[in-house]
Write a protein that holds these residues in place. Structure first.
Motif, mmCIF file in Angstrom:
data_model
loop_
_atom_site.group_PDB
_atom_site.id
_atom_site.type_symbol
_atom_site.label_atom_id
_atom_site.label_comp_id
_atom_site.label_asym_id
_atom_site.label_seq_id
_atom_site.Cartn_x
_atom_site.Cartn_y
_atom_site.Cartn_z
ATOM 1 N N GLY A 56 0.790 -1.233 0.000
ATOM 2 C CA GLY A 56 0.000 0.000 0.000
ATOM 3 C C GLY A 56 0.818 1.276 0.000
ATOM 4 N N ASP A 57 1.979 1.275 -0.637
ATOM 5 C CA ASP A 57 2.857 2.455 -0.662
ATOM 6 C C ASP A 57 2.576 3.299 -1.910
ATOM 7 O OD1 ASP A 57 4.894 4.341 -0.527
ATOM 8 O OD2 ASP A 57 6.404 2.880 0.082
ATOM 9 N N GLU A 58 1.511 4.098 -1.840
ATOM 10 C CA GLU A 58 1.114 4.948 -2.966
ATOM 11 C C GLU A 58 2.187 5.976 -3.309
ATOM 12 O OE1 GLU A 58 -2.763 6.683 -2.357
ATOM 13 O OE2 GLU A 58 -3.623 4.745 -1.802
ATOM 14 N N ALA A 59 2.848 6.525 -2.312
ATOM 15 C CA ALA A 59 3.868 7.553 -2.544
ATOM 16 C C ALA A 59 5.001 7.002 -3.404
ATOM 17 C CB ALA A 59 4.403 8.085 -1.217
ATOM 18 N N TYR A 60 5.434 5.771 -3.130
ATOM 19 C CA TYR A 60 6.505 5.169 -3.928
ATOM 20 C C TYR A 60 6.047 4.965 -5.367
ATOM 21 C CZ TYR A 60 10.137 2.025 -5.561
ATOM 22 O OH TYR A 60 11.154 1.457 -6.293
ATOM 23 N N LEU A 62 3.895 6.665 -7.073
ATOM 24 C CA LEU A 62 3.877 7.953 -7.756
ATOM 25 C C LEU A 62 5.292 8.471 -8.021
ATOM 26 C CD1 LEU A 62 0.873 9.621 -5.914
ATOM 27 C CD2 LEU A 62 0.941 8.850 -8.305
ATOM 28 N N ARG A 63 6.202 8.298 -7.061
ATOM 29 C CA ARG A 63 7.591 8.752 -7.233
ATOM 30 C C ARG A 63 8.299 8.034 -8.369
ATOM 31 N NH1 ARG A 63 8.248 7.940 -1.938
ATOM 32 N NH2 ARG A 63 9.753 6.254 -2.192
ATOM 33 N N THR A 64 7.920 6.784 -8.623
ATOM 34 C CA THR A 64 8.612 5.981 -9.629
ATOM 35 C C THR A 64 7.840 5.904 -10.938
ATOM 36 O OG1 THR A 64 7.631 3.949 -8.729
ATOM 37 C CG2 THR A 64 9.820 4.599 -7.893
ATOM 38 N N TRP A 65 6.951 6.854 -11.165
ATOM 39 C CA TRP A 65 6.149 6.947 -12.384
ATOM 40 C C TRP A 65 6.666 8.136 -13.179
ATOM 41 C CZ3 TRP A 65 0.760 4.827 -11.431
ATOM 42 C CH2 TRP A 65 0.081 4.595 -12.626
ATOM 43 N N HIS A 66 6.870 7.982 -14.463
ATOM 44 C CA HIS A 66 7.375 9.080 -15.295
ATOM 45 C C HIS A 66 6.425 10.274 -15.199
ATOM 46 C CE1 HIS A 66 8.744 11.369 -18.746
ATOM 47 N NE2 HIS A 66 9.844 10.631 -18.705
ATOM 48 N N PRO A 67 6.955 11.490 -15.047
ATOM 49 C CA PRO A 67 6.088 12.659 -14.879
ATOM 50 C C PRO A 67 5.146 12.907 -16.056
ATOM 51 C CG PRO A 67 8.396 13.318 -15.056
ATOM 52 C CD PRO A 67 8.368 11.829 -14.975
ATOM 53 N N ASP A 68 5.487 12.467 -17.255
ATOM 54 C CA ASP A 68 4.603 12.672 -18.407
ATOM 55 C C ASP A 68 3.378 11.773 -18.395
ATOM 56 O OD1 ASP A 68 6.366 14.587 -19.302
ATOM 57 O OD2 ASP A 68 7.249 13.314 -20.873
ATOM 58 N N THR A 69 3.429 10.661 -17.679
ATOM 59 C CA THR A 69 2.304 9.715 -17.678
ATOM 60 C C THR A 69 1.741 9.468 -16.281
ATOM 61 O OG1 THR A 69 3.855 7.846 -17.563
ATOM 62 C CG2 THR A 69 3.084 8.515 -19.765
ATOM 63 N N PRO A 71 -0.330 9.758 -12.947
ATOM 64 C CA PRO A 71 -1.595 10.375 -12.525
ATOM 65 C C PRO A 71 -1.355 11.318 -11.347
ATOM 66 C CG PRO A 71 -1.463 8.132 -11.694
ATOM 67 C CD PRO A 71 -0.247 8.347 -12.558
ATOM 68 N N ARG A 72 -2.286 12.188 -11.095
ATOM 69 C CA ARG A 72 -2.148 13.125 -9.976
ATOM 70 C C ARG A 72 -2.178 12.390 -8.631
ATOM 71 N NH1 ARG A 72 -3.004 18.689 -10.757
ATOM 72 N NH2 ARG A 72 -3.425 19.160 -12.935
ATOM 73 N N ARG A 73 -2.977 11.336 -8.575
ATOM 74 C CA ARG A 73 -3.086 10.573 -7.325
ATOM 75 C C ARG A 73 -3.509 9.156 -7.638
ATOM 76 N NH1 ARG A 73 -8.985 11.500 -5.406
ATOM 77 N NH2 ARG A 73 -8.380 10.142 -3.729
#
Length: 138
Positions: A56-60, A62-69, A71-73
């Motif tokens: 359940g580590d949503e922050a990780y 998001l951090r490891t997702w390319h900024p161009d693709t 999602p906001r959350r």
């Protein structure tokens, strides 16, 4: 690597790592989640992202997702229990590449039923680190 303070969820620390490797969470994907290490390969990143879904580590994620693709959350479903990961194949994605793909099958259980997610994911280096870009469609 993350600038946040190193912290590994104590409830998962000594459990087997969800990614399927022969290590406890604290010594495997937990190090990446806590910002103590970075993924050396695209497969390492994919496995750590699977483990992030499992714990359940949503922050990780998001951090490891390319900024161009990215999602906001994210809204992870707490009813989903991630139970198995199988890496079916990889291309590129080594410490010497800038791109890579990982073909995998992930199984989760919800309300007693098992569901399978099959994906062929693309990873790229962004600012020196591996990040998830998107899923290839057939």
């Amino acid at each position: 690597m993350s600038q946040r303070s190193p912290r590994i969820r104590s409830s998962h620390a000594t459990n087997p790592c969800p990614c399927g490797r022969d290590a406890v969470y604290r010594d495997c994907c937990g190090r990446l989640h806590a910002g103590l290490a970075s993924a050396a390969t695209s497969e390492d990143l994919m496995r750590s992202r699977y483990s992030a879904f499992a714990v359940g580590d949503e922050a990780y994620l998001l951090r490891t997702w390319h900024p161009d693709t990215r999602p906001r959350r994210l809204d992870l479903d707490s009813r989903a229990e991630w139970v198995r990961l199988e890496v079916l194949g990889t291309t590129g994605g080594t410490p010497f590449h800038n791109e890579g793909t990982v073909d995998f099958r992930a199984v989760h259980r919800e309300r007693g039923q098992e569901f399978e997610l099959r994906e062929h994911s693309r990873f790229v280096r962004h600012e020196g680190a591996w990040v998830y870009l998107d899923a290839l469609t057939e």
